[in-house]
Design an enzyme around this catalytic site. Structure first.
Site, PDB file in Angstrom:
ATOM      1  N   HIS A   2       0.833  -1.204   0.000  1.00  0.00           N
ATOM      2  CA  HIS A   2       0.000   0.000   0.000  1.00  0.00           C
ATOM      3  C   HIS A   2       0.872   1.260   0.000  1.00  0.00           C
ATOM      4  O   HIS A   2       0.690   2.155  -0.837  1.00  0.00           O
ATOM      5  CB  HIS A   2      -0.909  -0.020   1.233  1.00  0.00           C
ATOM      6  CG  HIS A   2      -1.819   1.153   1.352  1.00  0.00           C
ATOM      7  ND1 HIS A   2      -3.157   1.084   1.008  1.00  0.00           N
ATOM      8  CD2 HIS A   2      -1.610   2.430   1.767  1.00  0.00           C
ATOM      9  CE1 HIS A   2      -3.715   2.273   1.212  1.00  0.00           C
ATOM     10  NE2 HIS A   2      -2.797   3.099   1.673  1.00  0.00           N
ATOM     11  N   GLU A   3       1.821   1.328   0.933  1.00  0.00           N
ATOM     12  CA  GLU A   3       2.662   2.526   1.029  1.00  0.00           C
ATOM     13  C   GLU A   3       3.621   2.635  -0.156  1.00  0.00           C
ATOM     14  O   GLU A   3       3.882   3.736  -0.660  1.00  0.00           O
ATOM     15  CB  GLU A   3       3.445   2.505   2.349  1.00  0.00           C
ATOM     16  CG  GLU A   3       2.579   2.546   3.596  1.00  0.00           C
ATOM     17  CD  GLU A   3       1.673   3.770   3.641  1.00  0.00           C
ATOM     18  OE1 GLU A   3       2.036   4.813   3.064  1.00  0.00           O
ATOM     19  OE2 GLU A   3       0.600   3.681   4.253  1.00  0.00           O
ATOM     20  N   HIS A   6       1.829   4.230  -3.054  1.00  0.00           N
ATOM     21  CA  HIS A   6       1.762   5.696  -2.945  1.00  0.00           C
ATOM     22  C   HIS A   6       3.064   6.324  -3.449  1.00  0.00           C
ATOM     23  O   HIS A   6       3.056   7.272  -4.244  1.00  0.00           O
ATOM     24  CB  HIS A   6       1.541   6.121  -1.491  1.00  0.00           C
ATOM     25  CG  HIS A   6       0.146   5.955  -1.005  1.00  0.00           C
ATOM     26  ND1 HIS A   6      -0.950   6.403  -1.706  1.00  0.00           N
ATOM     27  CD2 HIS A   6      -0.339   5.414   0.145  1.00  0.00           C
ATOM     28  CE1 HIS A   6      -2.061   6.131  -1.018  1.00  0.00           C
ATOM     29  NE2 HIS A   6      -1.704   5.528   0.097  1.00  0.00           N
TER      30      HIS A   6
END
Length: 201
Positions: A2-3, A6
């Site tokens: 997820h990170e 980003h």
């Protein structure tokens, strides 16, 4: 994942901040937040360190902020799809070759439990992060649509809103809506995968 998503989305949009801070990696240690990790161990929920982003480096800030914000939840949706696909593929193969003894094994049971938790966790993470309240990704999408003065106000109270969200999570106040939306995502993913004839069961 997820990170990393980003950070990689920001990198593609022209911002090298995440890369310069060593956050363009799938090494979980690089993304751990001390307090968020302790909360995960003690309360069963927590958070990772947000990837550093500098919107000044974006070519089209409003558009690129949206792209970077949606990248995290989208990665969870992709992982959910992969989890359901592997689960259904495993079940279909076992049934096709009549591996019933294997299906009664402890290894198969552990695999089913892992995959079920994997795809359900990613479905709920996807919808949870799209809730339009700070500091969740949905709020970043919302602030690009709101007038600047309102966006600034929301950002000023982000830490307080975050505490309120954590309290609501602790008392289960958000469980109903998160589970409902998570199940809706799973239903959509399952319907899509069921279009594959071999996995239509």
């Amino acid at each position: 994942v997820h990170e990393y998503s980003h950070g990689y989305a920001a990198y593609l949009c022209g911002d090298m901040t995440a890369r310069n801070f060593g956050r363009l990696t799938l090494n979980p240690v690089k993304h751990l937040d001390p307090i968020g990790t302790i909360m995960m161990l003690v309360f069963g929920f927590g958070y990772a360190r947000g990837v550093p982003i500098n919107a000044r480096n974006f070519n089209k800030p409003r558009r690129d902020i949206c792209i970077v914000s949606i990248a995290g939840p989208l990665s969870n949706l992709v992982l959910c799809f992969i989890g359901v696909l592997i689960f259904k593929l495993t079940m279909a193969l076992c049934i096709r070759v009549e591996a019933f003894e294997f299906m009664n094994s402890s290894f198969f049971y552990a695999l089913v439990v892992f995959l079920t938790n994997f795809y359900y966790a990613n479905a709920t993470l996807c919808v949870f992060n799209l809730i339009p309240i700070p500091p969740l990704d949905g709020s970043r999408l919302l602030t690009t649509l709101l007038p600047a003065r309102i966006s600034i106000k929301l950002n000023q109270y982000e830490s307080y809103i975050m505490i309120a969200v954590l309290v609501l999570l602790y008392f289960g106040a958000l469980d109903g809506i998160i589970n409902f939306l998570g199940n809706a995502v799973l239903s959509g993913v399952d319907a899509l995968i069921s279009l594959i004839p071999f996995l239509n069961f």
